[in-house]
Design a protein around this motif. Structure first.
Motif, PDB file in Angstrom:
ATOM      1  N   TYR A   1       0.843  -1.303  -0.007  1.00 13.63           N
ATOM      2  CA  TYR A   1       0.000   0.053   0.226  1.00 13.63           C
ATOM      3  C   TYR A   1       0.860   1.262  -0.154  1.00 13.63           C
TER       4      TYR A   1
ATOM      5  N   PRO B   1     -14.552   5.175   7.116  1.00 15.69           N
ATOM      6  CA  PRO B   1     -14.927   4.851   5.542  1.00 15.69           C
ATOM      7  C   PRO B   1     -14.129   3.737   4.981  1.00 15.69           C
ATOM      8  N   GLU B   2     -14.701   2.841   4.412  1.00 18.74           N
ATOM      9  CA  GLU B   2     -14.038   1.611   3.845  1.00 18.74           C
ATOM     10  C   GLU B   2     -13.465   2.368   2.371  1.00 18.74           C
ATOM     11  N   GLN B   3     -12.146   2.653   2.365  1.00 16.45           N
ATOM     12  CA  GLN B   3     -11.515   3.034   1.061  1.00 16.45           C
ATOM     13  C   GLN B   3     -10.001   2.655   1.352  1.00 16.45           C
ATOM     14  N   PRO B   4      -9.463   2.539   0.128  1.00 17.95           N
ATOM     15  CA  PRO B   4      -7.997   2.074   0.101  1.00 17.95           C
ATOM     16  C   PRO B   4      -6.873   2.923   1.036  1.00 17.95           C
TER      17      PRO B   4
ATOM     18  N   GLU C   1     -10.694  -7.074  -6.073  1.00 18.61           N
ATOM     19  CA  GLU C   1      -9.570  -6.448  -5.405  1.00 18.61           C
ATOM     20  C   GLU C   1     -10.211  -6.286  -3.957  1.00 18.61           C
TER      21      GLU C   1
ATOM     22  N   GLN D   1     -13.778  -7.199   4.464  1.00 13.25           N
ATOM     23  CA  GLN D   1     -14.462  -7.682   3.164  1.00 13.25           C
ATOM     24  C   GLN D   1     -14.322  -9.118   2.952  1.00 13.25           C
TER      25      GLN D   1
ATOM     26  N   PHE E   1      -8.992  -4.640   0.054  1.00 11.67           N
ATOM     27  CA  PHE E   1      -8.159  -3.923   0.943  1.00 11.67           C
ATOM     28  C   PHE E   1      -8.526  -3.783   2.442  1.00 11.67           C
ATOM     29  N   ALA E   2      -9.552  -4.180   2.986  1.00 13.89           N
ATOM     30  CA  ALA E   2     -10.089  -4.224   4.214  1.00 13.89           C
ATOM     31  C   ALA E   2     -10.171  -5.699   4.630  1.00 13.89           C
TER      32      ALA E   2
ATOM     33  N   TYR F   1      -5.909   1.782   4.734  1.00 11.40           N
ATOM     34  CA  TYR F   1      -7.302   1.677   5.954  1.00 11.40           C
ATOM     35  C   TYR F   1      -6.481   0.906   7.104  1.00 11.40           C
TER      36      TYR F   1
ATOM     37  N   GLU G   1      -9.369  11.007   8.873  1.00  7.40           N
ATOM     38  CA  GLU G   1     -10.447  11.563   7.981  1.00  7.40           C
ATOM     39  C   GLU G   1     -11.222  12.548   8.807  1.00  7.40           C
TER      40      GLU G   1
ATOM     41  N   LEU H   1      -6.556   6.682   3.252  1.00  5.16           N
ATOM     42  CA  LEU H   1      -7.260   7.453   4.591  1.00  5.16           C
ATOM     43  C   LEU H   1      -6.168   8.591   4.493  1.00  5.16           C
TER      44      LEU H   1
END
Length: 449
Positions: free
Chosen positions: A160, A195-198, A250, A256, A252-253, A217, A174, A200
């Motif tokens: 990452y 927030p679940e995003q690659p 894909e 998922q 990243f968390a 994340y 965030e 932050l």
């Protein structure tokens, strides 16, 4: 590298067997020492202290006359007190008690006061619980707890984008201020609301200046732990692996993963993982697992056997001894309540009987834990010590709990059970114990391999 992790690659079966015997020997030695030392202090003479059964490999007699011995079969042990007819200590040695005077009879298990016999028998499981508490306390003190405020101590290698640096104090993510980690509910809510995003935005304090940097994340798809005897362990996944794709999608968390794996219902799932710059592909089949619920009971789910990690190790501080000790007592209580609940739910058919492992399953768990490191193996010793202490308290003749039931009968009726009744009950108890062992072994070999 951890010594156990280094040696785990040599002779898988031998590695498993050796560390199983080491774990079991430590637990049994502590258990039997509890019987020995409390019995001796209570005026009961210990004739033999044996680690293992069968042919004697080594022995010596101490200055008090107790024979200490190491026997060939390492799956048990016993303390034989003066006058015992066998290792269980429930029956007197035939013809011996009649030839003893009052002082000699007092030094036997059969002739000792009720309080001394009860204390001696109860000491074995109690020493197991004490061992567990000591180990858990030491581990908590050694590992420490995350410092407050949160400071980046060690960055994990990941694929990452990473602008965080070691020594950064995390103030907000965030734009939301980081709550105190002492407030577990607030901190957990904060993490769940990220927030679940690659990538932050982290607000950090670095070299006295407050700046905003990009970071992955926080609960990324990083393997923090691998469950022994799981699909992930069998597939060779390791702590620190980063899962980048699941069934071609894909990720990243870590959050998922469960939904897709749960929906697979045991069908093969393909993981693409990043390990120290190398990309690997693993295909796993999730297994049905009965997980305990916080409110009690169990739920049946599909799992591959992974625990989540974080993108960095936080700086830690040593907790107070009191906090570590209390946490250890709670840990022992959790293991005991979970074990009793699990056995009850298996007996009623609410969960699978495959949750009961035999010696082979326990040995495999010991080998898996040892392969992950010394600390994990020591932790397992504490868990098994609690389980064995609890098992010995079950009111089954031949176990310590059965003896305590006999003593309770004697306390109420002012006389012990008859020798004929004891012989029948001990035979029944031995049948139950052997039946449990065979059931666990059949699970290991036939029904739940």
């Amino acid at each position: 590298m951890d010594f156990m992790a280094l040696t785990s690659g040599f002779g898988g079966f031998l590695f498993t067997a050796v560390f199983f015997i080491i774990a079991l020997s430590i637990i049994i030695a502590i258990h039997e020492y509890g019987h020995y030392i409390v019995g001796k202090k209570s005026g009961i003479f210990p004739e033999v202290f044996s680690l293992g059964f069968g042919p004697v490999l080594w022995s010596r007699v101490d200055r008090d006359g107790t024979k200490w011995q190491l026997a060939a079969i390492p799956f048990g042990g016993f303390v034989k007190f003066r006058g015992d007819g066998n290792a269980s200590g429930a029956l007197a040695e035939e013809g011996v008690m009649e030839s003893m005077d009052a002082a000699e009879r007092r030094s036997t298990m059969i002739g000792a006061p009720l309080w001394a016999r009860a204390a001696t028998v109860a000491a074995g499981p109690i020493f197991n619980f004490v061992l567990s508490i000591v180990i858990f306390t030491a581990v908590f003190l050694y590992r420490g707890v995350a410092a407050d405020p949160l400071i980046v101590d060690e960055l994990k290698p990941t694929p990452y984008t990473q602008e965080l640096r070691e020594g950064d104090q995390v103030l907000a993510i965030e734009g939301v201020d980081l709550p105190s980690q002492d407030d577990l509910l607030a901190y957990s809510t904060f993490l769940n609301n990220l927030p679940e995003q690659p990538l932050l935005d982290y607000t950090v304090l670095r070299d006295g200046a407050e700046i905003t940097v990009a970071g992955p994340y926080l609960r990324a798809s990083i393997v923090g732990s691998v469950v022994p005897r799981s699909a992930a362990m069998d597939a060779g996944l390791q702590v620190g692996d980063v899962i980048t794709h699941l069934n071609g999608e894909e990720v990243f968390a870590f959050a998922q993963l469960p939904e897709v794996i749960e929906a697979s219902e045991g069908a093969p799932v393909e993981l693409e993982i990043w390990r120290d710059g190398e990309v690997l592909t693993k295909t796993l089949e999730a297994r049905r697992v009965d997980e305990p619920l916080p409110e009690g009971g169990f739920r049946t789910v599909y799992r591959i056997g992974l625990g989540s990690g974080q993108v960095f190790e936080p700086e830690t501080v040593t907790p107070s001894f009191g906090d570590a000790l209390w946490g250890s007592v709670e840990q022992v209580g959790t293991i005991m309540s979970g074990s009793v609940s699990g056995l009850w739910h298996m007996a009623t058919g609410a969960i699978s009987s495959c949750n009961l492992s035999g010696p082979i399953g326990i040995a495999e768990t010991a080998g898996d834990m040892a392969s992950q490191g010394t600390l994990d193996f020591i932790w397992l010793i504490a868990v098994l010590s609690t389980a064995i202490g609890l098992l010995n308290l079950f009111p089954i003749p031949v176990l310590d709990g059965g003896h305590l039931v006999f003593y309770a009968y004697e306390a109420v009726f002012r006389k012990p059970p008859s020798e004929a009744a004891l012989k029948v009950l001990m035979s029944m108890g031995l049948t139950i114990v052997l039946g449990m062992m065979l059931f666990g072994l059949s699970n290991d070999l036939l029904f739940c391999p």
